[in-house]
Enzyme design. Structure first.
Site: not given
Ligand code: IMP
Length: 193
Positions: A10, A69, A148, A150-151
């Site tokens: 990312n 994570d 993005f 759950y925002d």
């Molecule tokens: P990851 O660990 O960044 O891959 O996120 C894991 C999950 O949490 C995914 O469903 C993301 O969309 C959600 N997520 C992570 N960070 C955010 C955020 O800042 N806002 C909303 N959802 C988040």
């Protein structure tokens, strides 16, 4: 310059961390050191997943590696969806479906929640984790077009807008990820004096 590998595909995460790190660090993306962008994530906690990704990368490139994570932890659901946030409504990882399931599970329940980010660092000195947390509550329905994941359903404490209704700078100033990065930067300062 001290080189650090961030285990993510990312580019947004790479840019965000680059902007916050002291100039003495050179941040490298996973692909720059020949690593895949999707690393193994088989743990049952955020800590285990972050550590697994950092370990995988460190064992292969030998440079200091960091991995993160994130999960949304809802009090009334015993911390769910937590480490399973991305796949809450199934393997398709669909944010809209994830939010729909969350709102359904929360009908008639307390709505207190928090986002939590864990960052793991592994280098020749060993391994450590730091975390960043932002508390808030789950809105009755999705609101706003920004952000993005759950925002649209997360309203941080002290605000009456969801993360998706805030501008990015306002969200990034108080977010779980920002707080975890600040904790990491503090650790790096004492580790690499
Ligand atoms: P990851 O660990 O960044 O891959 O996120 C894991 C999950 O949490 C995914 O469903 C993301 O969309 C959600 N997520 C992570 N960070 C955010 C955020 O800042 N806002 C909303 N959802 C988040």
């Amino acid at each position: 310059m001290r080189r650090l590998v961030l285990c993510t595909g990312n580019q947004g995460k790479v840019a965000e961390l680059k902007a916050l790190l002291p100039a003495t660090f050179e941040l490298l993306g996973a692909t720059t050191v020949g690593l895949p962008t999707e690393l193994p994530e088989t743990g049952t906690t955020l800590e285990a997943n972050a550590m697994e990704k950092a370990r995988y990368a460190f064992d292969r490139c030998g440079l200091p590696c960091i991995a993160d994570d994130t999960g949304l932890e809802v009090d009334a659901l015993g911390g769910a969806p937590g480490v399973y946030s991305a796949r809450y409504a199934g393997p398709q990882r669909d944010p809209k479906a994830n939010m729909a399931r969350l709102l359904m599970e929360l009908e008639g329940k307390e709505r207190a929640a928090r986002f939590r980010t864990v960052i793991a660092l592994i280098d020749e000195q060993g391994a450590l984790t730091v975390e960043g947390v932002v508390r808030g509550s789950i809105a009755g329905a999705p609101r706003g077009r920004g952000g993005f994941g759950y925002d649209p359903v997360f309203v941080p404490e002290g605000w009456d807008r969801s993360f998706a209704e805030m501008d990015l700078a306002a969200k990034n100033a108080i977010s779980h990820r920002r707080r975890a990065v600040d904790a990491l930067v503090a650790k790096l300062a004492t580790r690499y004096r």
